[in-house]
Motif scaffolding. Structure first.
Motif, PDB file in Angstrom:
ATOM      1  N   SER A 132       0.779  -1.220  -0.018  1.00  0.00           N
ATOM      2  CA  SER A 132      -0.126   0.560   0.839  1.00  0.00           C
ATOM      3  C   SER A 132       0.358   1.274   0.185  1.00  0.00           C
ATOM      4  O   SER A 132       0.505   2.722  -0.339  1.00  0.00           O
ATOM      5  N   ILE A 133       2.363   0.865   0.295  1.00  0.00           N
ATOM      6  CA  ILE A 133       3.206   2.658   0.099  1.00  0.00           C
ATOM      7  C   ILE A 133       3.791   2.995  -1.571  1.00  0.00           C
ATOM      8  O   ILE A 133       3.811   1.794  -2.247  1.00  0.00           O
ATOM      9  N   ASP A 134       3.606   3.836  -1.630  1.00  0.00           N
ATOM     10  CA  ASP A 134       3.832   4.181  -2.665  1.00  0.00           C
ATOM     11  C   ASP A 134       5.898   3.772  -2.925  1.00  0.00           C
ATOM     12  O   ASP A 134       5.818   4.830  -2.021  1.00  0.00           O
ATOM     13  N   ASN A 135       5.950   3.582  -4.222  1.00  0.00           N
ATOM     14  CA  ASN A 135       7.002   3.545  -4.658  1.00  0.00           C
ATOM     15  C   ASN A 135       7.224   2.026  -3.959  1.00  0.00           C
ATOM     16  O   ASN A 135       8.683   1.887  -4.227  1.00  0.00           O
ATOM     17  N   ILE A 136       6.408   1.801  -3.775  1.00  0.00           N
ATOM     18  CA  ILE A 136       7.306   0.174  -3.309  1.00  0.00           C
ATOM     19  C   ILE A 136       6.712  -0.896  -3.340  1.00  0.00           C
ATOM     20  O   ILE A 136       5.451  -1.157  -4.213  1.00  0.00           O
ATOM     21  N   GLN A 137       7.172  -1.856  -4.554  1.00  0.00           N
ATOM     22  CA  GLN A 137       6.596  -2.635  -5.620  1.00  0.00           C
ATOM     23  C   GLN A 137       6.619  -3.966  -5.317  1.00  0.00           C
ATOM     24  O   GLN A 137       7.482  -3.931  -4.177  1.00  0.00           O
ATOM     25  N   SER A 138       5.721  -4.768  -5.976  1.00  0.00           N
ATOM     26  CA  SER A 138       5.490  -6.268  -5.220  1.00  0.00           C
ATOM     27  C   SER A 138       6.325  -7.381  -4.961  1.00  0.00           C
ATOM     28  O   SER A 138       6.837  -7.732  -3.680  1.00  0.00           O
ATOM     29  N   GLN A 139       7.315  -7.323  -5.348  1.00  0.00           N
ATOM     30  CA  GLN A 139       8.672  -8.013  -6.013  1.00  0.00           C
ATOM     31  C   GLN A 139       9.384  -7.138  -4.673  1.00  0.00           C
ATOM     32  O   GLN A 139      10.291  -8.297  -3.955  1.00  0.00           O
ATOM     33  N   GLN A 140       9.653  -6.461  -4.492  1.00  0.00           N
ATOM     34  CA  GLN A 140      10.875  -5.585  -3.134  1.00  0.00           C
ATOM     35  C   GLN A 140       9.625  -6.436  -2.112  1.00  0.00           C
ATOM     36  O   GLN A 140      11.080  -5.922  -0.744  1.00  0.00           O
ATOM     37  N   VAL A 141       8.694  -5.992  -2.316  1.00  0.00           N
ATOM     38  CA  VAL A 141       7.958  -6.703  -0.710  1.00  0.00           C
ATOM     39  C   VAL A 141       8.108  -8.249  -0.431  1.00  0.00           C
ATOM     40  O   VAL A 141       8.022  -8.439   0.996  1.00  0.00           O
ATOM     41  N   GLN A 142       8.226  -9.039  -1.131  1.00  0.00           N
ATOM     42  CA  GLN A 142       8.347 -10.035  -1.850  1.00  0.00           C
ATOM     43  C   GLN A 142       9.540 -10.265  -0.863  1.00  0.00           C
ATOM     44  O   GLN A 142      10.423 -11.326  -0.304  1.00  0.00           O
ATOM     45  N   GLN A 143      10.721 -10.236  -1.002  1.00  0.00           N
ATOM     46  CA  GLN A 143      12.090  -9.440  -0.758  1.00  0.00           C
ATOM     47  C   GLN A 143      12.008  -9.211   0.893  1.00  0.00           C
ATOM     48  O   GLN A 143      13.175 -10.002   1.476  1.00  0.00           O
TER      49      GLN A 143
END
Length: 360
Positions: A132-143
């Protein structure tokens, strides 16, 4: 059936045109003309009420099921609603957040050690996802999730930076800043200003580490200290809004005393029709129009902690405050004097503006 249904989408003449097609097709398939005519008459009668009834039954079932889930599983219900409706700066999302607050259910900011890709539930509280955070992509969240699962929760902000720096796709300084703005590290260190000022030093410090046999080693024996400073409430909330599209940790409306003095403010939910009142809230949207007579008007959607309301600015008030209105932007706190009135055309209530101040 498709032929008949298509015919009913148009005018009555389409119904007549489809009758011979239906009869010819029935005779071709070895059915009597009399039976075909009777069947067509039944279908024609059913068309007038069958489909609306089928739709009403389906909607009634859905409404009943959703009502049951909302009553007996409210946290899970709202988690699904937020997941489906979330969009940064979406006024509908803000509306749902206000509704959830009224029920007593707590919505927590994203947490670096709890949040994932979707809205989650912990201790009967809703937790916003990192996505839900601006400029944070799902692949980075997965990392981030993978690192947590592999090596445990992050002990502090520096531990996060050091461990994520060695990943295949390191998180940038700007993205770390967005995580701070969203409150992801509040449970580890609540001073967001200090964390932001310390980010670059933390990234540099992390490059001195090497990873060996599951352990991090600092080859240069360097030290790291957080920048000491007082947090900035105004900047904190503005950055939180920019990162998430909502303010959850606090509200500027809770700190208006020094700006409005002893002026009595009425909550939006407590407004009484035709009674002059002062309201204060965040500007969610501003729309300017020109009437058929070339007069300028505007409409503001204002939100406080109890709900939101449409504010109507008629041409005279618009012209008196045009410079102020042109400088209004989203999230500005507005103090508006006026009254709740009913629109004679659509019978809907709106707050009619008399005076306005921008409190920033």
């Amino acid at each position: 059936v498709e032929i008949i249904d298509d015919g009913y989408q148009g005018e009555g003449i389409a119904k007549i045109d489809n009758f011979p097609i239906f009869i010819q097709g029935a005779i071709k398939n070895k059915h009597s003309k009399q039976k075909a005519e009777l069947l067509f008459a039944d279908i024609e009668k059913f068309q007038d009420y069958g489909f609306p009834k089928a739709h009403s039954v389906a909607y009634t079932m859905i409404t009943t099921i959703m009502g049951y889930l909302k009553a007996y599983y409210p946290v899970e219900f709202y988690a699904s609603i937020l997941e489906a409706q979330y969009s940064k700066n979406d006024t509908k999302f803000s509306k749902y957040v206000n509704e959830i607050k009224k029920t007593g259910i707590k919505i927590k900011l994203p947490d670096i050690n709890l949040s994932g890709i979707n809205f989650d539930i912990f201790d009967n509280e809703l937790v916003m996802p990192l996505t839900s955070i601006d400029n944070i992509q799902s692949q980075q969240v997965q990392q981030i999730i993978d690192e947590r699962e592999l090596n445990g929760e992050f002990k502090d902000f520096l531990d996060f930076v050091v461990r994520m720096e060695r990943r295949d796709d390191p998180i940038s300084e700007n993205q770390i800043s967005k995580l701070i703005d969203a409150g992801c590290f509040d449970s580890l260190n609540p001073n967001r200003k200090s964390l932001k000022l310390s980010t670059l030093a933390a990234i540099r410090y992390s490059t001195t580490f090497r990873f060996q046999e599951g352990q991090l080693f600092n080859d240069f024996d360097l030290s790291f200290d957080y920048v000491k400073c007082e947090d900035d409430l105004d900047a904190r909330l503005e950055n939180e809004f920019n990162a998430l599209g909502v303010m959850l940790s606090d509200s500027p409306l809770n700190h208006l005393e020094e700006k409005i003095g002893n002026l009595e403010i009425t909550k939006i939910s407590d407004l009484i029709e035709n009674e002059k009142s002062n309201i204060a809230g965040n500007c969610l949207s501003l729309k300017k129009i020109q009437t058929k007579t070339k007069k300028s008007m505007a409409f503001i959607t204002l939100q406080d902690d109890t709900g939101e309301i449409d504010v109507t600015i008629f041409s005279d008030e618009y012209n008196e405050n045009v410079d102020l209105i042109n400088k209004i932007s989203k999230k500005d706190i507005l103090l508006i004097q006026g009254s709740l009135r009913k629109n004679n055309k659509n019978n809907e209530l709106s707050f009619v503006l008399e005076k306005i101040r921008n409190l920033g």
